[in-house]
Design an enzyme around this catalytic site. Structure first.
Site, PDB file in Angstrom:
ATOM      1  N   PRO A 121      83.350  50.225 -85.047  1.00 36.66           N
ATOM      2  CG  PRO A 121      83.519  51.177 -82.805  1.00 36.66           C
ATOM      3  CD  PRO A 121      84.230  50.844 -84.119  1.00 36.66           C
ATOM      4  CB  CYS A 122      78.946  51.781 -87.782  1.00 38.50           C
ATOM      5  SG  CYS A 122      78.778  50.000 -88.403  1.00 38.50           S
TER       6      CYS A 122
END
Length: 159
Positions: A121-122
């Site tokens: 989850p950037c």
């Protein structure tokens, strides 16, 4: 590598697997992607992504297969997976955790090179002061992912 593309609240989203796990994700279609995968792992990936986008899943359990990236990039990607669902941290905070408080820009570059966005989850990494900056899928997608997670996290906390 096998790819499939699915419709999602952030538009078409493609995901790819190899023999050991999820190895890629892309905003939009990928050439050669199939609509109905017959691979067991690829079907599991689609099921988890659909559950995530529906607000039913807050943590992916899929095996990952990351075969590229520098040691620093891989450390940033690992750190991304530690950011809790519905929460954010800054590029500078990740840099400090990794031992170099001045490496916020390098963290941003590593985020941009993340081969498995959403699952890794950037989108949970934001600029100083919570400012929405930088996202390979565009800031509108980043905002929608953060809003989805914040809404579900709030609903779970107050139900």
């Amino acid at each position: 590598m096998l790819w499939t593309v699915l419709d999602s609240p952030i538009g078409e989203f493609s995901v790819g697997v190899d023999e050991t796990g999820v190895c890629g994700a892309n905003f939009g279609p990928v050439e050669g992607a199939v609509a109905e995968p017959d691979d067991e792992l690829l079907r599991a990936v689609v099921a988890e992504l659909r559950a995530y986008f529906a607000g039913e899943l807050t943590g992916f359990t899929l095996p990952l297969s990351v075969r590229r990236g520098s040691d620093f990039e891989r450390a940033v990607w690992r750190e991304m997976t530690r950011i809790p669902y519905g929460e954010t941290t800054t590029y500078g905070e990740v840099a400090a955790i990794l031992g170099d408080a001045g490496a916020a820009r390098a963290v941003g570059v590593a985020c941009n090179r993340n081969p498995i966005p959403v699952i890794v989850p950037c989108h949970r990494i934001v600029g100083a002061g919570g400012k929405l900056v930088g996202f390979g899928g565009g800031l509108d997608r980043k905002r929608r992912l953060l809003e989805l997670e914040a809404t579900i996290a709030f609903q779970r906390a107050w139900s």
